[in-house]
Design a protein around this motif. Sequence first.
Motif, PDB file in Angstrom:
ATOM      1  N   TRP A  75      -0.397  -6.153  -1.575  1.00  0.00           N
ATOM      2  CA  TRP A  75       0.041  -4.750  -1.700  1.00  0.00           C
ATOM      3  C   TRP A  75      -0.014  -4.027  -0.371  1.00  0.00           C
ATOM      4  O   TRP A  75       0.722  -3.069  -0.150  1.00  0.00           O
TER       5      TRP A  75
ATOM      6  N   TRP B 192      -4.000  -9.476 -10.322  1.00  0.00           N
ATOM      7  CA  TRP B 192      -4.448  -8.085 -10.174  1.00  0.00           C
ATOM      8  C   TRP B 192      -5.912  -8.049 -10.591  1.00  0.00           C
ATOM      9  O   TRP B 192      -6.258  -8.483 -11.688  1.00  0.00           O
TER      10      TRP B 192
ATOM     11  N   ASN C 236      -9.744  -3.005 -11.039  1.00  0.00           N
ATOM     12  CA  ASN C 236      -8.828  -1.886 -11.048  1.00  0.00           C
ATOM     13  C   ASN C 236      -8.370  -1.626 -12.480  1.00  0.00           C
ATOM     14  O   ASN C 236      -7.488  -2.316 -12.996  1.00  0.00           O
TER      15      ASN C 236
ATOM     16  N   ASN D 206      -6.639   0.636 -13.938  1.00  0.00           N
ATOM     17  CA  ASN D 206      -5.223   0.935 -14.143  1.00  0.00           C
ATOM     18  C   ASN D 206      -4.352   0.064 -13.241  1.00  0.00           C
ATOM     19  O   ASN D 206      -3.646   0.551 -12.362  1.00  0.00           O
ATOM     20  N   TRP D 207      -4.433  -1.243 -13.468  1.00  0.00           N
ATOM     21  CA  TRP D 207      -3.825  -2.207 -12.549  1.00  0.00           C
ATOM     22  C   TRP D 207      -2.315  -2.011 -12.422  1.00  0.00           C
ATOM     23  O   TRP D 207      -1.738  -2.197 -11.349  1.00  0.00           O
TER      24      TRP D 207
ATOM     25  N   SER E 147      -1.644   1.317 -10.208  1.00  0.00           N
ATOM     26  CA  SER E 147      -2.017   1.150  -8.789  1.00  0.00           C
ATOM     27  C   SER E 147      -1.292  -0.056  -8.186  1.00  0.00           C
ATOM     28  O   SER E 147      -0.944  -0.051  -7.006  1.00  0.00           O
TER      29      SER E 147
ATOM     30  N   ARG F 199      -2.071  -3.005  -7.140  1.00  0.00           N
ATOM     31  CA  ARG F 199      -2.610  -3.614  -5.926  1.00  0.00           C
ATOM     32  C   ARG F 199      -2.808  -5.105  -6.149  1.00  0.00           C
ATOM     33  O   ARG F 199      -3.919  -5.590  -6.326  1.00  0.00           O
TER      34      ARG F 199
END
Length: 261
Positions: A159, A205, A209, A211-212, A215, A217
């Motif tokens: 990312w 992912w 995180n 809220n993968w 975001s 990332r």
Amino acid sequence: MRIATWNINSVRLRLPQVFRFIQEQKIDILCLQETKTEDQYFPSEEFSKQGYAHQYFRGEKSYNGVAIISKLKFQENGYINWCNKDDCRHISVRFGEEVELHNFYVPAGGDEPDIVINPKFLHKIDFLNEMKSYFAEEKKTKKILVGDLNIAPLENDVWSHKQLLNVVSHTPIETETLLDIISSGDWFDVMRSITPHEEKLYSWWSYRNRNWEVSNRGRRLDHVWVSKKLFPQVKSGVIYRETRSWERPSDHVPVIIDIDI
DNA sequence: ATGGTGGAAGGTCCA
């Protein structure tokens, strides 16, 4: 023929997801990593009942473990104890017209990208160097290599290239060595060979995180390579992102290829 | 700079 690779992060816990995936996507050969179970507890009969009678797996308690389950018959080719460790990070089989299929789980490498102070990172680099010499030697056999290689080699495999340059999985020593294995072994990186390099591609992912999806990332840690002479037979390739939204998902998603064999 | 979550364990290690 449809081949998929998936780091499942416990095959026993996620057996329902695996069944859903291989049925919905009509997978012929599935390669799993991080099965995290000893061979005596591998859900062999359950896979047989689903139509995957041909299996080869090698696991250990709690960590690592790889498996190949297949609708089609294959011959066990064996495994290599890379870095002289019996840690279940590789198996290979032979199928069809003399095609070798290698399933890898490359060491993650720990947190600190320094071979002097971090033995896990040293192990990862040693492992990669052994892979390089092994596959640079013999290029006549048709080969497919899949697995969780724990490296995102290209700028758009992460990312943020800048922010991850010193993060294990995207450091120059790792990315350069992986690209070196690809070129010295005459491999084609399937997903990148069919996707413009400007386009982001992720297969993992982090769980950390929440809220993968927002975001986003991600990193492309999971790979399918085919030897040069097999590449014209590759019909398609896809990173199957959907599974990351399923109930209790693995942090990795499958990579699928269709190949005329 | 730090911590965030998940799996196999049933400690803590590993990712």
